[in-house]
Scaffold this motif. Structure first.
Motif, PDB file in Angstrom:
ATOM      1  N   ASP A 314       0.302  -0.833   0.034  1.00 21.74           N
ATOM      2  CA  ASP A 314       0.045  -0.009   0.028  1.00 21.74           C
ATOM      3  C   ASP A 314       0.688   1.089  -0.074  1.00 21.74           C
ATOM      4  N   ALA A 315       1.760   1.535   1.036  1.00 25.70           N
ATOM      5  CA  ALA A 315       2.719   2.945   0.575  1.00 25.70           C
ATOM      6  C   ALA A 315       4.085   2.124  -0.045  1.00 25.70           C
ATOM      7  N   GLN A 316       3.731   1.686  -1.267  1.00 20.63           N
ATOM      8  CA  GLN A 316       4.775   1.536  -1.966  1.00 20.63           C
ATOM      9  C   GLN A 316       3.893   2.033  -3.558  1.00 20.63           C
ATOM     10  N   ASN A 317       2.907   1.772  -4.165  1.00 22.08           N
ATOM     11  CA  ASN A 317       1.728   1.738  -5.167  1.00 22.08           C
ATOM     12  C   ASN A 317       0.675   2.877  -4.486  1.00 22.08           C
ATOM     13  N   HIS A 318       0.333   3.278  -3.313  1.00 17.23           N
ATOM     14  CA  HIS A 318      -0.834   3.960  -3.199  1.00 17.23           C
ATOM     15  C   HIS A 318      -2.106   3.756  -3.151  1.00 17.23           C
ATOM     16  N   THR A 319      -1.918   2.398  -2.659  1.00 15.59           N
ATOM     17  CA  THR A 319      -3.532   1.760  -2.701  1.00 15.59           C
ATOM     18  C   THR A 319      -3.598   1.707  -1.044  1.00 15.59           C
ATOM     19  N   ASN A 320      -4.823   1.304  -0.921  1.00 15.00           N
ATOM     20  CA  ASN A 320      -5.448   1.136  -0.100  1.00 15.00           C
ATOM     21  C   ASN A 320      -6.122  -1.105   0.376  1.00 15.00           C
ATOM     22  N   LEU A 321      -5.319  -1.481  -0.013  1.00 12.27           N
ATOM     23  CA  LEU A 321      -5.563  -2.826   0.047  1.00 12.27           C
ATOM     24  C   LEU A 321      -6.173  -3.396   1.675  1.00 12.27           C
ATOM     25  N   GLU A 322      -5.190  -2.855   2.705  1.00 16.33           N
ATOM     26  CA  GLU A 322      -5.302  -3.434   3.734  1.00 16.33           C
ATOM     27  C   GLU A 322      -7.031  -3.070   3.944  1.00 16.33           C
ATOM     28  N   HIS A 323      -6.957  -1.581   3.946  1.00 18.89           N
ATOM     29  CA  HIS A 323      -8.932  -1.692   4.091  1.00 18.89           C
ATOM     30  C   HIS A 323      -9.527  -2.419   2.933  1.00 18.89           C
ATOM     31  N   THR A 324     -10.053  -3.212   2.547  1.00 20.32           N
ATOM     32  CA  THR A 324      -9.975  -3.307   1.694  1.00 20.32           C
ATOM     33  C   THR A 324     -10.484  -4.616   1.986  1.00 20.32           C
ATOM     34  N   ALA A 325      -8.972  -5.525   2.754  1.00 22.78           N
ATOM     35  CA  ALA A 325      -9.205  -7.087   3.302  1.00 22.78           C
ATOM     36  C   ALA A 325     -10.084  -6.214   4.412  1.00 22.78           C
ATOM     37  N   ASN A 326     -10.054  -5.458   5.165  1.00 17.00           N
ATOM     38  CA  ASN A 326     -10.935  -5.374   6.677  1.00 17.00           C
ATOM     39  C   ASN A 326     -12.286  -5.356   6.385  1.00 17.00           C
ATOM     40  N   VAL A 327     -12.461  -4.716   5.325  1.00 19.74           N
ATOM     41  CA  VAL A 327     -14.127  -4.251   5.177  1.00 19.74           C
ATOM     42  C   VAL A 327     -15.006  -5.759   4.003  1.00 19.74           C
ATOM     43  N   TYR A 328     -13.814  -6.500   3.447  1.00 20.22           N
ATOM     44  CA  TYR A 328     -14.086  -7.603   3.208  1.00 20.22           C
ATOM     45  C   TYR A 328     -14.644  -8.483   3.933  1.00 20.22           C
ATOM     46  N   VAL A 329     -13.716  -9.166   4.631  1.00 17.93           N
ATOM     47  CA  VAL A 329     -13.602  -9.669   6.366  1.00 17.93           C
ATOM     48  C   VAL A 329     -14.619  -9.536   6.755  1.00 17.93           C
ATOM     49  N   ALA A 330     -15.257  -8.495   7.446  1.00 14.54           N
ATOM     50  CA  ALA A 330     -16.403  -7.329   8.142  1.00 14.54           C
ATOM     51  C   ALA A 330     -17.384  -7.548   7.507  1.00 14.54           C
ATOM     52  N   GLN A 331     -17.476  -7.874   5.886  1.00 13.64           N
ATOM     53  CA  GLN A 331     -18.641  -8.260   5.501  1.00 13.64           C
ATOM     54  C   GLN A 331     -18.841  -9.521   5.434  1.00 13.64           C
ATOM     55  N   ASN A 332     -18.345 -10.822   6.049  1.00 13.91           N
ATOM     56  CA  ASN A 332     -18.469 -12.095   6.044  1.00 13.91           C
ATOM     57  C   ASN A 332     -18.361 -12.817   4.472  1.00 13.91           C
ATOM     58  N   LEU A 333     -16.608 -12.224   3.941  1.00 16.29           N
ATOM     59  CA  LEU A 333     -16.740 -12.644   3.154  1.00 16.29           C
ATOM     60  C   LEU A 333     -17.008 -12.513   1.668  1.00 16.29           C
ATOM     61  N   GLU A 334     -18.039 -11.634   2.103  1.00 17.92           N
ATOM     62  CA  GLU A 334     -19.346 -11.581   0.667  1.00 17.92           C
ATOM     63  C   GLU A 334     -18.501 -10.172  -0.331  1.00 17.92           C
ATOM     64  N   VAL A 335     -18.495 -10.645  -1.518  1.00 22.21           N
ATOM     65  CA  VAL A 335     -17.789  -9.455  -2.589  1.00 22.21           C
ATOM     66  C   VAL A 335     -18.074  -7.958  -3.189  1.00 22.21           C
ATOM     67  N   ALA A 336     -20.447  -8.566  -3.027  1.00 25.37           N
ATOM     68  CA  ALA A 336     -21.096  -8.055  -3.519  1.00 25.37           C
ATOM     69  C   ALA A 336     -21.025  -7.055  -1.913  1.00 25.37           C
ATOM     70  N   ALA A 337     -21.390  -7.582  -1.020  1.00 23.42           N
ATOM     71  CA  ALA A 337     -21.485  -6.466   0.377  1.00 23.42           C
ATOM     72  C   ALA A 337     -20.227  -5.492   0.372  1.00 23.42           C
ATOM     73  N   ALA A 338     -18.918  -5.788   0.715  1.00 25.23           N
ATOM     74  CA  ALA A 338     -17.252  -5.185   0.776  1.00 25.23           C
ATOM     75  C   ALA A 338     -17.603  -4.383  -0.298  1.00 25.23           C
ATOM     76  N   ALA A 339     -18.181  -3.814  -1.565  1.00 24.34           N
ATOM     77  CA  ALA A 339     -18.330  -3.515  -2.886  1.00 24.34           C
ATOM     78  C   ALA A 339     -19.276  -2.514  -2.662  1.00 24.34           C
ATOM     79  N   LYS A 340     -20.347  -2.600  -2.086  1.00 24.78           N
ATOM     80  CA  LYS A 340     -21.120  -1.818  -1.600  1.00 24.78           C
ATOM     81  C   LYS A 340     -20.753  -0.693  -0.457  1.00 24.78           C
ATOM     82  N   MET A 341     -20.102  -1.475   0.684  1.00 23.23           N
ATOM     83  CA  MET A 341     -19.470  -0.421   1.374  1.00 23.23           C
ATOM     84  C   MET A 341     -18.646   0.424   0.882  1.00 23.23           C
ATOM     85  N   LEU A 342     -17.420  -0.395   0.346  1.00 20.68           N
ATOM     86  CA  LEU A 342     -16.172   0.934  -0.301  1.00 20.68           C
ATOM     87  C   LEU A 342     -16.888   1.293  -1.615  1.00 20.68           C
ATOM     88  N   TYR A 343     -18.384   1.203  -2.013  1.00 19.96           N
ATOM     89  CA  TYR A 343     -19.034   1.969  -3.083  1.00 19.96           C
ATOM     90  C   TYR A 343     -17.458   2.417  -4.155  1.00 19.96           C
TER      91      TYR A 343
END
Length: 388
Positions: A314-343
């Protein structure tokens, strides 16, 4: 006036091999003062001792004279003392008549070795003054929770925690959510004024928590353990909202108290993580696995290494993969629900997860999602406990 129960003397770890030899039924007696008794009562008039006096002696005045020991100690017990502590410098055991009278009058008689008698007086006095209300049990608690003791060692440690030795216990872990000054004093004051609570509960400090060992009498109904603790804390004047409470299952096997201690501690920590006021051991779910893992240095290092790789990317590529991972896990590993939370579009989420999969070297591995879930949640536990 500050008081302690005779049974609380077992908290004093610096007294050599303290053990009860008679008068077990008097362990609930209250002590107001520790007094020294070191002279021959046949030559000097025996002073008046009082109901709350804990008499401490080496019996030096009666060296080799068992009859004098019997006469003097029977006289003391007839005066109604709270209890008797004898250093084994001159007598390693006491006459049978003394033990019989102790049982008859419910006067606890304790022996100890090695420790200077003046130090014993000071330690008991400190305890009475309330300087060490619930301290002195961490060594026993840690040993019981490690689970590597023999049966005899386990029972010895339990004897220090609960001299009355009832078979069924429940453990509560009281975890402050912030600074909670005065909690220990409030609980101690409650035990001093509420004899029923003093009989039911043993409170012990352990790290940043207070653990409560609840004795359960045969046939006693305990249908609402959480409500019972809430009522106790309210009676003590403690802000219930300032605590996360963990509750073990009822443990009829004394040898399983170590497991009950861990259940309560893990439940309290999980309650804090989940922002709940209380949690029982039966509700631990995945935390029943993750919290013990958080105590294993190797597993923790593996988790930190995986998180470091994601954060470095994330630091080297100016991405936010950690936040995506946190949301994906919090949404019970459901892609659609994570996508909605992440817009984000679901394909964007899938792309990011693919990047994480590659970073964790789990490409094409069916265990990627369980490993990601474990890593994210374990990292959260480590951060909560101050070990990121």
């Amino acid at each position: 006036m500050t008081l302690i129960h005779i049974k609380e003397l077992f908290r004093l770890q610096d007294i050599g091999n303290l053990r009860l030899i008679a008068g077990q039924d008097g362990l609930e007696r209250m002590v107001t003062e520790a007094v020294l008794f070191e002279y021959d009562p046949s030559r000097v008039q025996l002073p008046d001792f009082y109901r709350g006096d804990l008499v401490v002696t080496t019996l030096a005045y009666a060296r080799g004279d068992a009859q004098l020991v019997t006469q003097s100690l029977l006289s003391l017990m007839r005066q109604g003392i709270a209890g008797l502590m004898v250093k084994t410098a001159y007598f390693t055991e006491l006459p049978k008549a003394v033990l019989a009278m102790a049982d008859q009058t419910r006067t606890p008689v304790l022996l100890f070795d090695h420790t200077y008698i003046e130090e014993v007086i000071l330690q008991v006095t400190d305890l009475i003054r309330g300087k060490r209300h619930f301290a002195g049990f961490e060594r026993e608690l840690d040993a019981l929770m490690r689970g590597s003791l023999t049966r005899e060692q386990t029972l010895t440690h339990l004897q220090r925690l609960d001299p009355l030795g009832l078979n069924t216990h429940r453990v509560y872990a009281l975890l402050p959510l912030g600074r909670l000054p005065g909690m220990e004093d409030a609980l101690y004051d409650l035990l001093c004024r509420d004899a029923q609570a003093a009989h039911r509960y043993i409170f012990m400090t352990w790290k940043q928590m207070i653990l409560a060992l609840r004795r359960i009498e045969p046939g006693e109904s305990t249908d609402d353990p959480c409500g019972e603790m809430d009522a106790l804390l309210q009676s003590a004047g403690i802000d219930r909202g300032a605590l996360a409470v963990g509750i073990s299952g009822d443990t009829p096997d004394r040898l399983a108290v170590g497991t009950a201690l861990r259940e309560a501690i893990y439940a309290a920590r999980a309650a804090k993580l989940c922002e709940r006021s209380a949690m029982t051991a039966a509700e631990l779910g995945m935390y029943g696995y993750l919290l013990p893992m958080s105590e294993d240095p190797f597993i923790c290092q593996q988790c930190r290494r995986a998180m470091a790789l994601i954060r470095d990317y994330d630091a080297q590529n100016h991405t936010n993969l950690e936040h995506t991972a946190n949301v994906y896990v919090a949404q019970n590993l459901e892609v659609a629900a994570a996508a909605k939370m992440l817009y984000q579009h679901p394909n964007t989420v899938r792309y990011r997860l693919g990047k994480i999969q590659k970073i964790m070297q789990l490409e094409g591995n069916a265990f990627f999602e369980p490993m990601l879930c474990l890593t994210i949640n374990l990292s959260r536990i480590l951060e909560e406990s101050g070990h990121p």
